[in-house]
Design an enzyme around this catalytic site. Structure first.
Site, PDB file in Angstrom:
ATOM      1  N   PRO A  76       2.039   3.376   7.624  1.00  0.00           N
ATOM      2  CA  PRO A  76       3.276   2.606   7.449  1.00  0.00           C
ATOM      3  C   PRO A  76       4.512   3.474   7.596  1.00  0.00           C
ATOM      4  O   PRO A  76       4.566   4.598   7.097  1.00  0.00           O
ATOM      5  CB  PRO A  76       3.143   2.060   6.027  1.00  0.00           C
ATOM      6  CG  PRO A  76       1.671   1.919   5.833  1.00  0.00           C
ATOM      7  CD  PRO A  76       1.069   3.091   6.566  1.00  0.00           C
ATOM      8  N   CYS A  77       5.506   2.925   8.268  1.00  0.00           N
ATOM      9  CA  CYS A  77       6.625   3.759   8.718  1.00  0.00           C
ATOM     10  C   CYS A  77       7.974   3.276   8.215  1.00  0.00           C
ATOM     11  O   CYS A  77       9.000   3.747   8.672  1.00  0.00           O
ATOM     12  CB  CYS A  77       6.651   3.773  10.252  1.00  0.00           C
ATOM     13  SG  CYS A  77       6.726   2.114  10.983  1.00  0.00           S
ATOM     14  N   GLN A  78       7.997   2.338   7.257  1.00  0.00           N
ATOM     15  CA  GLN A  78       9.275   1.763   6.866  1.00  0.00           C
ATOM     16  C   GLN A  78      10.276   2.803   6.393  1.00  0.00           C
ATOM     17  O   GLN A  78      11.467   2.685   6.615  1.00  0.00           O
ATOM     18  CB  GLN A  78       9.068   0.700   5.767  1.00  0.00           C
ATOM     19  CG  GLN A  78       8.461  -0.580   6.278  1.00  0.00           C
ATOM     20  CD  GLN A  78       6.940  -0.550   6.251  1.00  0.00           C
ATOM     21  OE1 GLN A  78       6.338   0.507   6.212  1.00  0.00           O
ATOM     22  NE2 GLN A  78       6.321  -1.717   6.289  1.00  0.00           N
ATOM     23  N   PHE A  80      10.702   5.737   7.542  1.00  0.00           N
ATOM     24  CA  PHE A  80      11.268   6.461   8.675  1.00  0.00           C
ATOM     25  C   PHE A  80      12.157   5.568   9.524  1.00  0.00           C
ATOM     26  O   PHE A  80      13.016   6.030  10.244  1.00  0.00           O
ATOM     27  CB  PHE A  80      10.159   7.005   9.576  1.00  0.00           C
ATOM     28  CG  PHE A  80       9.241   7.969   8.905  1.00  0.00           C
ATOM     29  CD1 PHE A  80       9.736   8.986   8.102  1.00  0.00           C
ATOM     30  CD2 PHE A  80       7.875   7.862   9.065  1.00  0.00           C
ATOM     31  CE1 PHE A  80       8.882   9.877   7.484  1.00  0.00           C
ATOM     32  CE2 PHE A  80       7.015   8.757   8.448  1.00  0.00           C
ATOM     33  CZ  PHE A  80       7.525   9.755   7.651  1.00  0.00           C
ATOM     34  N   ASN A 115       3.752   5.867  15.503  1.00  0.00           N
ATOM     35  CA  ASN A 115       4.743   5.639  14.467  1.00  0.00           C
ATOM     36  C   ASN A 115       6.108   5.365  15.106  1.00  0.00           C
ATOM     37  O   ASN A 115       6.235   5.389  16.330  1.00  0.00           O
ATOM     38  CB  ASN A 115       4.829   6.860  13.528  1.00  0.00           C
ATOM     39  CG  ASN A 115       4.953   6.459  12.070  1.00  0.00           C
ATOM     40  OD1 ASN A 115       5.881   5.754  11.713  1.00  0.00           O
ATOM     41  ND2 ASN A 115       4.019   6.894  11.238  1.00  0.00           N
TER      42      ASN A 115
END
Length: 372
Positions: A76-78, A80, A115
């Site tokens: 999960p990349c929220q 970034f 990502n």
């Protein structure tokens, strides 16, 4: 005949990345992990339930991790993302360490991390680079990393993603583009929105705003679905004011095309930025990035591209449907979905475009075969 390449998909979502690897031929999923029930159900509906682990990846015991030739996935990349909080202490950003745990136990020949673009400038990526140095947890592996534009690999979408390829069978570079804008030397021309929708028998005016009544059991839980591609062609019921706003916006235009009297106060005060808001796609260009709320024009350039000038010009004044968004993400027509409208939209927007994953899968396959 070369043996099948075993594969684990972590943070698998609905299976966009697995879809691309399976389409590349020669890959066999042996495990997938996803915490969201409805996304896991969609994965199971398309690739099988037996190897999907629905739940927290941190709760998967080391002993349950099978050996695999390849590990793929996007933590999960929220934290970034430009759309997120950019909080480096966001616990979701620490899940990349679980990815490393799986690599340590499965010992794949190759791993692929996907990502958001900011990942490559994050402290987490710096730590990942440290782990492949001598004495690190992943010292066997060489890394290649960079930004790939989905349109350069056959997706009708300008979606930019960070890709990291780790290999313990010799350094593997990122794949070269297969497509380019215009008519580039030796490359295919970018696919556009018209290409994505062409031949799909998509009505300009969806007949319903609801998914069919259907339930299915996965992981001993009842979830809505499975829904076919055509079931996702669902409309909305915009207000008369919204329809009037839509009608003023030409292809490539946005909120700045609205007359003063149709602007909400928040837009009247904001004279710059957010140029994609209330935007209309162009037929002859790839779409913008399909995000999780593509059904809301106020979130980006998500109005249907059909618009002709003049009082009698034919226009399709609505946002794209779930089916159209899935096509722009390059999901195959046979793909089926589980969840509510909002949950499926989230799955579509969060997915890796399958054709981008397929390009990566085809690229790394010869390296793996040569090592067998």
């Amino acid at each position: 005949m070369a043996k099948r390449i075993s594969m684990i998909d972590l943070f698998a979502g609905c299976g966009g990345m697995t879809s691309g690897f399976v389409a590349a031929k020669g890959y066999k999923p042996v495990m997938a992990v996803e915490w969201d029930l409805h996304a896991a159900a969609t994965y199971a509906a398309n690739f099988g339930e037996s190897h999907m682990r629905w739940g927290d990846i941190a709760l998967v015991p080391d002993d349950d991790i099978p050996p695999a030739d390849v590990i793929i996935g996007g933590p999960p990349c929220q934290g970034f993302s430009n759309l997120g909080t950019r909080d480096v202490n966001d616990p979701r950003n620490k899940l990349w360490k679980e990815y490393i745990r799986f690599v340590r136990h499965a010992r794949p020949k190759v791993f692929v991390i996907e990502n958001v673009d900011r990942f490559l400038t994050s402290s987490e990526f710096e730590l990942l680079q440290q782990e492949v140095r001598e004495g690190g947890l992943l010292e066997e592996y060489d890394l290649s990393s960079g930004l790939l534009l989905a349109a350069d690999y056959g997706a009708p979408q300008r979606r930019k993603r960070a890709i990291v390829i780790g290999s313990r069978i010799g350094k593997i570079p990122l794949p070269e583009p297969t497509h380019g804008r215009g008519n580039p030397m030796g490359l295919k021309t970018w696919r556009n929105v018209r290409d994505a929708f062409s031949g799909k028998n998509i009505s300009d005016r969806p007949e319903t705003t609801s998914l069919p009544e259907s339930k299915v059991i996965y992981f001993d839980k009842e979830v809505p679905g499975p829904f076919k591609s055509e079931d996702l062609h669902i409309g909305r019921t915009p207000t008369a004011l919204s329809l009037l706003r839509y009608s003023h916006i030409p292809p490539g235009g946005g909120r700045f095309n609205l007359p003063e009297e149709l602007l909400p106060n928040c837009w009247k005060k904001k004279k710059t930025g957010t140029t994609d808001v209330m935007g209309r796609m162009r037929w002859e260009e790839p779409s913008v990035t399909i995000r999780t709320e593509f059904y809301k024009p106020e979130k980006g350039q998500y109005l249907h591209p059909q618009w002709e000038p003049g009082p009698d010009g034919y226009r399709v004044d609505r946002p794209i449907t779930h089916r159209e968004a899935a096509l722009l993400q390059t999901f195959p027509e046979h793909f089926v979905w589980c969840g509510t409208k909002i949950q499926i939209a989230k799955q579509i927007g969060n997915a890796v475009p399958p054709v981008l994953a397929e390009s990566i899968a085809k690229h790394i396959k010869p390296y793996i075969y040569r090592s067998q």
